[in-house]
Structures are given as C-alpha cells and as structure tokens.
Design a protein around this motif. Structure first.
Motif, mmCIF file in Angstrom:
data_model
loop_
_atom_site.group_PDB
_atom_site.id
_atom_site.type_symbol
_atom_site.label_atom_id
_atom_site.label_comp_id
_atom_site.label_asym_id
_atom_site.label_seq_id
_atom_site.Cartn_x
_atom_site.Cartn_y
_atom_site.Cartn_z
ATOM 1 N N ALA A 13 0.862 -1.061 -0.035
ATOM 2 C CA ALA A 13 -0.007 -0.038 -0.086
ATOM 3 C C ALA A 13 1.056 1.044 -0.032
ATOM 4 O O ALA A 13 0.625 2.190 -0.723
ATOM 5 C CB ALA A 13 -0.848 -0.125 1.263
ATOM 6 N N THR A 14 2.029 1.186 0.726
ATOM 7 C CA THR A 14 3.041 2.387 0.748
ATOM 8 C C THR A 14 3.357 2.350 -0.649
ATOM 9 O O THR A 14 3.704 3.648 -1.066
ATOM 10 C CB THR A 14 3.906 2.171 1.714
ATOM 11 O OG1 THR A 14 3.428 2.125 3.211
ATOM 12 C CG2 THR A 14 4.798 3.208 2.021
ATOM 13 N N ALA A 15 3.962 1.410 -1.146
ATOM 14 C CA ALA A 15 4.474 1.463 -2.375
ATOM 15 C C ALA A 15 3.517 2.078 -3.511
ATOM 16 O O ALA A 15 4.085 3.071 -4.306
ATOM 17 C CB ALA A 15 5.062 0.274 -3.083
ATOM 18 N N ARG A 16 2.271 1.888 -3.450
ATOM 19 C CA ARG A 16 1.401 2.231 -4.377
ATOM 20 C C ARG A 16 1.032 3.784 -4.207
ATOM 21 O O ARG A 16 0.951 4.343 -5.283
ATOM 22 C CB ARG A 16 0.258 1.343 -4.171
ATOM 23 C CG ARG A 16 -1.134 1.728 -5.004
ATOM 24 C CD ARG A 16 -2.247 0.771 -4.812
ATOM 25 N NE ARG A 16 -1.975 -0.767 -4.875
ATOM 26 C CZ ARG A 16 -2.262 -1.380 -3.599
ATOM 27 N NH1 ARG A 16 -2.799 -0.867 -2.732
ATOM 28 N NH2 ARG A 16 -1.922 -2.738 -3.532
ATOM 29 N N ALA A 17 1.141 3.989 -2.950
ATOM 30 C CA ALA A 17 0.839 5.610 -2.622
ATOM 31 C C ALA A 17 1.951 6.310 -3.295
ATOM 32 O O ALA A 17 1.779 7.531 -3.903
ATOM 33 C CB ALA A 17 0.585 5.748 -1.211
ATOM 34 N N ARG A 18 3.310 5.933 -3.072
ATOM 35 C CA ARG A 18 4.298 6.566 -3.559
ATOM 36 C C ARG A 18 4.379 6.553 -4.991
ATOM 37 O O ARG A 18 4.633 7.489 -5.703
ATOM 38 C CB ARG A 18 5.835 5.894 -2.961
ATOM 39 C CG ARG A 18 5.966 6.056 -1.798
ATOM 40 C CD ARG A 18 7.296 5.693 -1.226
ATOM 41 N NE ARG A 18 7.445 5.683 -0.112
ATOM 42 C CZ ARG A 18 8.292 4.738 0.859
ATOM 43 N NH1 ARG A 18 8.544 3.633 0.172
ATOM 44 N NH2 ARG A 18 8.451 4.875 2.072
ATOM 45 N N ARG A 19 3.931 5.568 -5.581
ATOM 46 C CA ARG A 19 3.711 5.461 -6.978
ATOM 47 C C ARG A 19 2.975 6.241 -7.631
ATOM 48 O O ARG A 19 3.029 7.160 -8.599
ATOM 49 C CB ARG A 19 3.438 4.206 -7.758
ATOM 50 C CG ARG A 19 4.499 3.071 -8.098
ATOM 51 C CD ARG A 19 4.213 1.952 -8.855
ATOM 52 N NE ARG A 19 3.098 1.324 -8.443
ATOM 53 C CZ ARG A 19 3.020 0.458 -7.460
ATOM 54 N NH1 ARG A 19 4.162 0.165 -6.832
ATOM 55 N NH2 ARG A 19 1.926 -0.248 -6.973
ATOM 56 N N ASP A 20 1.728 6.578 -6.790
ATOM 57 C CA ASP A 20 0.487 7.472 -7.164
ATOM 58 C C ASP A 20 0.927 8.994 -7.316
ATOM 59 O O ASP A 20 0.842 9.818 -8.008
ATOM 60 C CB ASP A 20 -0.765 7.238 -6.705
ATOM 61 C CG ASP A 20 -1.366 5.997 -6.942
ATOM 62 O OD1 ASP A 20 -0.946 5.331 -7.935
ATOM 63 O OD2 ASP A 20 -2.238 5.703 -6.088
ATOM 64 N N GLU A 21 1.757 9.346 -5.980
ATOM 65 C CA GLU A 21 2.292 10.724 -5.861
ATOM 66 C C GLU A 21 3.315 10.853 -6.900
ATOM 67 O O GLU A 21 3.332 12.231 -7.154
ATOM 68 C CB GLU A 21 2.960 10.772 -4.335
ATOM 69 C CG GLU A 21 3.309 11.879 -4.006
ATOM 70 C CD GLU A 21 2.253 12.981 -3.916
ATOM 71 O OE1 GLU A 21 2.705 14.341 -4.144
ATOM 72 O OE2 GLU A 21 1.124 12.585 -3.665
ATOM 73 N N ARG A 22 4.178 10.168 -7.360
ATOM 74 C CA ARG A 22 5.228 10.479 -8.107
ATOM 75 C C ARG A 22 4.455 10.518 -9.638
ATOM 76 O O ARG A 22 4.736 11.552 -10.292
ATOM 77 C CB ARG A 22 6.161 9.170 -8.357
ATOM 78 C CG ARG A 22 7.272 9.240 -7.279
ATOM 79 C CD ARG A 22 8.422 8.189 -7.514
ATOM 80 N NE ARG A 22 7.964 6.956 -8.010
ATOM 81 C CZ ARG A 22 7.930 6.124 -7.130
ATOM 82 N NH1 ARG A 22 8.295 6.281 -5.869
ATOM 83 N NH2 ARG A 22 7.513 4.886 -7.666
ATOM 84 N N ALA A 23 3.422 9.815 -9.795
ATOM 85 C CA ALA A 23 2.667 10.203 -11.100
ATOM 86 C C ALA A 23 2.036 11.607 -11.179
ATOM 87 O O ALA A 23 1.982 12.126 -12.108
ATOM 88 C CB ALA A 23 1.746 9.056 -11.497
#
Length: 47
Positions: A13-23
C-alpha cells in the motif's frame, strides 16, 4: 503468518501510494499551464 501478511500488505500500500504521488508530480510538472496544473491537482484531491 498474519503479522507477515499484514506487513506485506502495508508495504504494498505504501509503495502504491508513492507511485501515485510520483505520477501526480510528473503530471503537474508536465502541465502546459498553471491552470491545467491546478485542475490536475483538484482532480487528484477528489480521490
């Protein structure tokens, strides 16, 4: 096993949130105008 599964789920979930934030940051940086960037940010805030 439950603690391990919980830890893995949290990490994903943390990795997904970071990916979304970078996008989102890439989309804001690539926006052609300030108004476009504002609209992108507003749409992202509605999630």
């Amino acid at each position: 096993m439950t603690r391990l599964r919980s830890a893995l789920t949290a990490a994903r979930a943390t990795a997904r949130a970071r990916r979304d934030e970078r996008a989102l940051q890439r989309a804001l940086a690539a926006a052609p105008t300030q108004e476009s960037a504002h609209e992108i940010a507003a749409l992202a805030a509605r999630r």
